[in-house]
Design a protein around this motif. Structure first.
Motif, PDB file in Angstrom:
ATOM      1  N   GLY A 170       0.757  -1.242   0.000  1.00 52.42           N
ATOM      2  CA  GLY A 170       0.000   0.000   0.000  1.00 52.42           C
ATOM      3  C   GLY A 170       0.788   1.293   0.000  1.00 52.42           C
ATOM      4  N   LYS A 220      -1.030   4.854  -0.891  1.00 53.62           N
ATOM      5  CA  LYS A 220      -1.108   5.961   0.075  1.00 53.62           C
ATOM      6  C   LYS A 220      -0.492   7.232  -0.510  1.00 53.62           C
ATOM      7  N   GLU A 243      -5.444  -6.257   2.238  1.00 58.58           N
ATOM      8  CA  GLU A 243      -5.637  -5.999   3.672  1.00 58.58           C
ATOM      9  C   GLU A 243      -4.489  -5.180   4.257  1.00 58.58           C
ATOM     10  N   ASN A 244      -3.256  -5.493   3.876  1.00 63.65           N
ATOM     11  CA  ASN A 244      -2.103  -4.708   4.329  1.00 63.65           C
ATOM     12  C   ASN A 244      -2.253  -3.248   3.899  1.00 63.65           C
ATOM     13  N   ARG A 273      -5.069  -1.638   3.032  1.00 64.95           N
ATOM     14  CA  ARG A 273      -6.199  -0.999   3.729  1.00 64.95           C
ATOM     15  C   ARG A 273      -5.760  -0.481   5.101  1.00 64.95           C
ATOM     16  N   THR A 274      -4.986  -1.292   5.806  1.00 62.82           N
ATOM     17  CA  THR A 274      -4.511  -0.888   7.127  1.00 62.82           C
ATOM     18  C   THR A 274      -3.609   0.343   7.018  1.00 62.82           C
ATOM     19  N   CYS A 279      -3.508   2.548   4.693  1.00 62.22           N
ATOM     20  CA  CYS A 279      -4.210   3.689   4.099  1.00 62.22           C
ATOM     21  C   CYS A 279      -5.477   4.088   4.850  1.00 62.22           C
ATOM     22  N   SER A 280      -5.665   3.590   6.058  1.00 59.51           N
ATOM     23  CA  SER A 280      -6.888   3.944   6.791  1.00 59.51           C
ATOM     24  C   SER A 280      -6.972   5.464   6.919  1.00 59.51           C
ATOM     25  N   GLY A 281      -8.174   5.964   6.766  1.00 61.75           N
ATOM     26  CA  GLY A 281      -8.393   7.400   6.805  1.00 61.75           C
ATOM     27  C   GLY A 281      -8.469   8.042   5.432  1.00 61.75           C
ATOM     28  N   HIS A 282      -8.071   7.321   4.397  1.00 63.60           N
ATOM     29  CA  HIS A 282      -8.192   7.828   3.022  1.00 63.60           C
ATOM     30  C   HIS A 282      -9.470   7.255   2.418  1.00 63.60           C
ATOM     31  N   ASP A 283     -10.384   8.130   2.062  1.00 65.59           N
ATOM     32  CA  ASP A 283     -11.669   7.704   1.496  1.00 65.59           C
ATOM     33  C   ASP A 283     -11.689   7.755  -0.028  1.00 65.59           C
TER      34      ASP A 283
END
Length: 186
Positions: free
Chosen positions: A31, A35, A58-59, A61-62, A64-68
């Motif tokens: 990711g 990101k 999944e890696n 997503r973790t 990049c959390s907070g990016h919509d």
């Protein structure tokens, strides 16, 4: 100082991507490029992030959390046209090879990579770029490297400029960069 390959790949993207653009991370991996691209396109932009491994998605997503503004796609980058909905793209990034710290038997392949490049090129805006970091330190990587060089060396100059950025005095099959820039048409 000369930029190493990964910073140079990012610089080629930063030079053209603006807020609101649509871009593709063709090899999501863990990711990092996803990101990076999400930050460049901003909240109004869109990142399509592809990988064939659920672990990679999944890696990412973790990380990049907070990016919509990211759509994670568990599918081959060769199917990019099914997901981008005829949207014009400013750039695409690839890191070829295998998932870092993942199963090294699962790698990108020349067939899907060339197919993805052709489909992405058709969707690129004039001046858009496809940026490819080629990791060729494994058997499949050498085959993919050779196919890419052969194919891209024959790309019509009237359609695109193709750059190879490589340090030639490094050992152990150091990665190198390819960049395809779609020509601007009047």
């Amino acid at each position: 100082m000369l930029r190493r390959v990964l910073p140079q790949a990012k610089a080629l993207a930063e030079a053209i991507i603006q807020e609101g653009d649509a871009v593709v991370d063709a090899t999501c991996g863990n990711g990092h490029d996803t990101k990076f691209l999400a930050g460049l396109v901003g909240a109004e932009g869109k990142v399509y992030s592809f990988d064939i491994q659920a672990e990679a998605i999944e890696n990412a997503r973790t990380l990049c959390s907070g990016h919509d503004n990211i759509e994670f796609i568990l599918d081959s980058h060769g199917d990019v046209d099914r997901y981008t909905c005829d949207r014009a793209l400013k750039a695409a990034m690839f890191n070829l090879g295998y998932l870092p710290k993942g199963d090294k038997s699962i790698t990108t392949t020349p067939d899907s990579t060339i197919l993805a490049i052709q489909k992405l090129f058709d969707r690129l805006v004039d001046g858009g770029r496809i940026i490819i970091v080629v990791y060729h330190g494994h058997p499949g990587g050498k085959v993919e490297r050779d196919v890419l060089i052969e194919q891209l060396s024959q790309w019509p100059q009237k359609e695109a400029q193709v750059l190879k950025y490589q340090f030639i005095n490094q050992k152990n099959d150091a990665p190198f960069l390819l960049c395809i820039e779609k020509n601007r048409h009047a």
